[in-house]
Design a protein around this motif. Structure first.
Motif, PDB file in Angstrom:
ATOM      1  N   LEU A   1      21.274  25.535  65.895  1.00 58.47           N
ATOM      2  CA  LEU A   1      21.179  23.848  66.402  1.00 58.47           C
ATOM      3  C   LEU A   1      19.776  23.591  66.607  1.00 58.47           C
ATOM      4  CD1 LEU A   1      22.849  21.743  67.856  1.00 58.47           C
ATOM      5  CD2 LEU A   1      22.258  22.927  70.004  1.00 58.47           C
ATOM      6  N   VAL A   2      19.640  22.598  65.711  1.00 56.32           N
ATOM      7  CA  VAL A   2      18.123  21.924  65.712  1.00 56.32           C
ATOM      8  C   VAL A   2      17.900  20.556  66.331  1.00 56.32           C
ATOM      9  CG1 VAL A   2      15.973  21.267  64.179  1.00 56.32           C
ATOM     10  CG2 VAL A   2      17.823  23.280  63.565  1.00 56.32           C
TER      11      VAL A   2
ATOM     12  N   ILE B   1      23.385  22.455  62.645  1.00 55.31           N
ATOM     13  CA  ILE B   1      23.876  21.214  63.309  1.00 55.31           C
ATOM     14  C   ILE B   1      22.741  20.713  63.662  1.00 55.31           C
ATOM     15  CG2 ILE B   1      25.180  20.166  65.062  1.00 55.31           C
ATOM     16  CD1 ILE B   1      27.131  22.429  65.014  1.00 55.31           C
ATOM     17  N   ALA B   2      22.215  19.433  63.306  1.00 55.06           N
ATOM     18  CA  ALA B   2      21.169  18.784  63.756  1.00 55.06           C
ATOM     19  C   ALA B   2      21.420  17.563  64.763  1.00 55.06           C
ATOM     20  CB  ALA B   2      20.351  17.994  62.572  1.00 55.06           C
ATOM     21  N   VAL B   3      21.103  17.713  65.858  1.00 59.24           N
ATOM     22  CA  VAL B   3      21.190  16.605  66.835  1.00 59.24           C
ATOM     23  C   VAL B   3      19.737  15.926  67.463  1.00 59.24           C
ATOM     24  CG1 VAL B   3      23.196  17.594  67.663  1.00 59.24           C
ATOM     25  CG2 VAL B   3      21.251  18.392  68.720  1.00 59.24           C
ATOM     26  N   GLU B   4      19.986  14.854  68.165  1.00 57.64           N
ATOM     27  CA  GLU B   4      18.917  14.201  68.566  1.00 57.64           C
ATOM     28  C   GLU B   4      18.443  14.606  70.064  1.00 57.64           C
ATOM     29  OE1 GLU B   4      18.892   9.526  67.490  1.00 57.64           O
ATOM     30  OE2 GLU B   4      20.558  10.361  68.729  1.00 57.64           O
ATOM     31  N   GLU B   5      17.158  14.990  70.583  1.00 57.88           N
ATOM     32  CA  GLU B   5      16.855  15.363  71.641  1.00 57.88           C
ATOM     33  C   GLU B   5      16.746  14.411  72.543  1.00 57.88           C
ATOM     34  OE1 GLU B   5      13.743  18.735  73.340  1.00 57.88           O
ATOM     35  OE2 GLU B   5      13.197  17.711  71.559  1.00 57.88           O
TER      36      GLU B   5
ATOM     37  N   HIS C   1      34.996  20.726  74.523  1.00 50.86           N
ATOM     38  CA  HIS C   1      35.059  22.059  74.096  1.00 50.86           C
ATOM     39  C   HIS C   1      35.752  22.195  72.575  1.00 50.86           C
ATOM     40  CE1 HIS C   1      33.810  24.676  77.138  1.00 50.86           C
ATOM     41  NE2 HIS C   1      34.593  24.117  78.194  1.00 50.86           N
ATOM     42  N   LYS C   2      36.691  21.464  72.269  1.00 53.21           N
ATOM     43  CA  LYS C   2      37.372  21.502  71.153  1.00 53.21           C
ATOM     44  C   LYS C   2      36.458  21.187  70.030  1.00 53.21           C
ATOM     45  CE  LYS C   2      42.161  21.445  72.809  1.00 53.21           C
ATOM     46  NZ  LYS C   2      43.457  20.529  72.930  1.00 53.21           N
ATOM     47  N   GLN C   3      35.819  19.998  70.101  1.00 54.94           N
ATOM     48  CA  GLN C   3      34.928  19.392  69.181  1.00 54.94           C
ATOM     49  C   GLN C   3      33.718  20.156  68.864  1.00 54.94           C
ATOM     50  OE1 GLN C   3      35.524  16.760  67.356  1.00 54.94           O
ATOM     51  NE2 GLN C   3      37.677  16.414  68.140  1.00 54.94           N
ATOM     52  N   SER C   4      33.011  20.834  70.011  1.00 55.32           N
ATOM     53  CA  SER C   4      32.036  21.756  69.882  1.00 55.32           C
ATOM     54  C   SER C   4      32.107  23.005  69.109  1.00 55.32           C
ATOM     55  CB  SER C   4      31.323  21.858  71.137  1.00 55.32           C
ATOM     56  OG  SER C   4      32.201  22.614  72.101  1.00 55.32           O
ATOM     57  N   ARG C   5      33.506  23.597  69.351  1.00 50.80           N
ATOM     58  CA  ARG C   5      33.838  24.719  68.828  1.00 50.80           C
ATOM     59  C   ARG C   5      34.274  24.418  67.334  1.00 50.80           C
ATOM     60  NH1 ARG C   5      32.807  29.134  68.729  1.00 50.80           N
ATOM     61  NH2 ARG C   5      32.989  29.370  71.047  1.00 50.80           N
ATOM     62  N   LYS C   6      34.611  23.511  67.025  1.00 53.52           N
ATOM     63  CA  LYS C   6      35.116  23.003  65.576  1.00 53.52           C
ATOM     64  C   LYS C   6      33.861  22.698  64.596  1.00 53.52           C
ATOM     65  CE  LYS C   6      37.414  19.396  62.875  1.00 53.52           C
ATOM     66  NZ  LYS C   6      38.156  18.036  62.790  1.00 53.52           N
ATOM     67  N   LEU C   7      32.440  22.161  65.338  1.00 48.03           N
ATOM     68  CA  LEU C   7      31.385  21.890  64.522  1.00 48.03           C
ATOM     69  C   LEU C   7      30.851  23.305  64.349  1.00 48.03           C
ATOM     70  CD1 LEU C   7      30.112  18.787  66.380  1.00 48.03           C
ATOM     71  CD2 LEU C   7      30.679  19.033  63.918  1.00 48.03           C
TER      72      LEU C   7
ATOM     73  N   PHE D   1      28.120  18.195  76.074  1.00 46.68           N
ATOM     74  CA  PHE D   1      28.415  18.292  74.901  1.00 46.68           C
ATOM     75  C   PHE D   1      27.355  19.044  74.166  1.00 46.68           C
ATOM     76  CE2 PHE D   1      28.610  16.849  70.120  1.00 46.68           C
ATOM     77  CZ  PHE D   1      29.880  17.547  69.992  1.00 46.68           C
ATOM     78  N   ILE D   2      26.214  18.723  74.102  1.00 43.91           N
ATOM     79  CA  ILE D   2      24.857  19.330  73.685  1.00 43.91           C
ATOM     80  C   ILE D   2      24.861  20.948  74.134  1.00 43.91           C
ATOM     81  CG2 ILE D   2      22.476  19.222  73.142  1.00 43.91           C
ATOM     82  CD1 ILE D   2      23.776  17.319  71.943  1.00 43.91           C
ATOM     83  N   SER D   3      25.133  20.887  75.453  1.00 41.63           N
ATOM     84  CA  SER D   3      24.755  22.198  76.120  1.00 41.63           C
ATOM     85  C   SER D   3      26.108  23.203  75.633  1.00 41.63           C
ATOM     86  CB  SER D   3      25.049  22.072  77.839  1.00 41.63           C
ATOM     87  OG  SER D   3      24.301  21.474  78.360  1.00 41.63           O
ATOM     88  N   MET D   4      27.378  22.771  75.512  1.00 37.34           N
ATOM     89  CA  MET D   4      28.369  23.642  74.822  1.00 37.34           C
ATOM     90  C   MET D   4      27.812  23.765  73.300  1.00 37.34           C
ATOM     91  SD  MET D   4      31.849  21.784  75.969  1.00 37.34           S
ATOM     92  CE  MET D   4      32.359  21.394  77.627  1.00 37.34           C
TER      93      MET D   4
END
Length: 378
Positions: free
Chosen positions: A321-322, A278-282, A265-271, A306-309
């Motif tokens: 979020l891409v 924010i680009a992430v892998e699928e 929660h803390k890391q996702s909120r910070k980002l 984490f990705i869901s958050m």
């Protein structure tokens, strides 16, 4: 916004600890047991209807049965009508998911009966003054239960739609409020774009050369969990000592989960508060955990959660979020684009074509960002 258009909305859950009295707790436990029996009876009715008549029983037909059953069964009458009726909606959702999996050619998994201790929550489908659940004098008012002490440690931002009352493995009680939020009310921000590569050695590497270290909550508690599991296996079934050992093990698992969720929660909120994109892998998490050598580490990292958050928090924060195709992000040079094959054990990217040398995961994060920006520009 033009007239007649509505803002996009999303459901969010807000969880709070509640402290029922002994009498209230016993009543809640009785309700849960009654709801379990309603659930199992509804499953059995649908199964019998199909086997004898080749016909799928509908929820409306079962609602008629429940209404009549209340006249004869005192325990059914004690449960609030909203809570009892919601059990039939659970059964309907379970069968809908079963038929969807059959249609898609997946392993279907027929809805199962719930054994003792396997049914753990109650749902009040309406919230507000004069309804099944509401707030009153700083407490949670549950119809037929009474005023229950609740620790409201944060504000609920919008109107509550439903509330779920649940008991966890260590005996704590929680109220989970489902709230509908208008996403357009959230303020957007103008921050930089970032690429993120999830890993096991590091939790994540970012395209700006920074990293998020992997806390490894499960690994750090693994020895204590093994000892607690051994103690439990030595206790006689049905004994008080076994129940104490079970609670001890459950508390350790609950602590690990709480630590992991707090970190995520803390890391996702910070980002989402820092970056505009924010680009992430699928990632195919289900497929990845089939690797028995890495399954525990992958589950411990909690990438899926984490990705869901990131997804729902990005929608609220005005962040994009891409998700991009992960194929080749580690092998491709982020500067010149040439393919540089490397084994998983090789942690440094050294490009023989352009001379770029940097951390393998940071290189992948930069490629992820490049792909996301290309998708946005297309």
């Amino acid at each position: 916004m033009s007239k007649g258009t509505s803002s996009p909305k999303a459901m969010r859950n807000y969880r709070f600890r509640i402290y029922p009295s002994r009498e209230q707790e016993q009543k809640l436990l009785d309700w849960i047991e009654t709801c379990r029996k309603i659930f199992n009876t509804a499953i059995a009715q649908r199964k019998e209807s199909w086997e004898k008549e080749k016909r799928s029983l509908s929820r409306r037909e079962q609602q008629v049965w429940l209404k009549e059953a209340k006249k004869e069964n005192e325990y059914f009458r004690q449960v609030h009508s909203q809570v009892a009726q919601e059990v039939l909606f659970r059964v309907e959702r379970a069968f809908a998911a079963f038929f969807r999996r059959v249609k898609n050619g997946e392993t279907p998994g027929y809805p199962r009966f719930k054994g003792r201790g396997r049914y753990k929550s109650l749902t009040f489908t309406q919230f507000g003054e004069g309804k099944g659940a509401s707030f009153q004098d700083g407490k949670l008012k549950l119809s037929k239960i009474g005023l229950v002490k609740i620790k409201l440690h944060r504000q609920i931002p919008s109107t509550v739609k439903t509330v779920i009352i649940k008991r966890d493995a260590v005996g704590r009680w929680w109220a989970v409020f489902a709230v509908e939020i208008e996403l357009s009310q959230q303020q957007t921000h103008a921050g930089p774009a970032i690429g993120l590569d999830a890993g096991l050695e590091k939790f994540a590497a970012l395209s700006d050369d920074s990293v998020i270290e992997n806390p490894r909550h499960l690994r750090k508690t693994e020895e204590r969990l093994k000892r607690a599991q051994r103690e439990l296996s030595r206790k006689e079934k049905g004994s008080r000592n076994r129940e104490r050992a079970r609670r001890k093990l459950a508390k350790l698992h609950a602590k690990v989960r709480s630590q992991r969720m707090d970190f995520l929660h803390k890391q996702s909120r910070k980002l989402v508060n820092t970056y505009s994109l924010i680009a992430v892998e699928e990632l195919n998490i289900k497929g990845m955990v089939k690797n028995h050598h890495l399954a525990k580490s992958i589950s411990d990292a909690g990438w899926g959660e984490f990705i869901s958050m990131l997804e729902y928090k990005a929608g609220e924060a005005g962040t994009k979020l891409v998700k991009v195709n992960p194929s080749g992000t580690s092998q491709e040079c982020s500067r010149c684009g040439m393919t540089v094959p490397k084994e998983l054990s090789e942690r440094v990217h050294c490009c023989p074509y352009c001379g770029l040398t940097l951390d393998r995961d940071v290189n992948a994060a930069r490629n992820i960002l490049k792909r996301a920006l290309a998708l946005e520009a297309a």
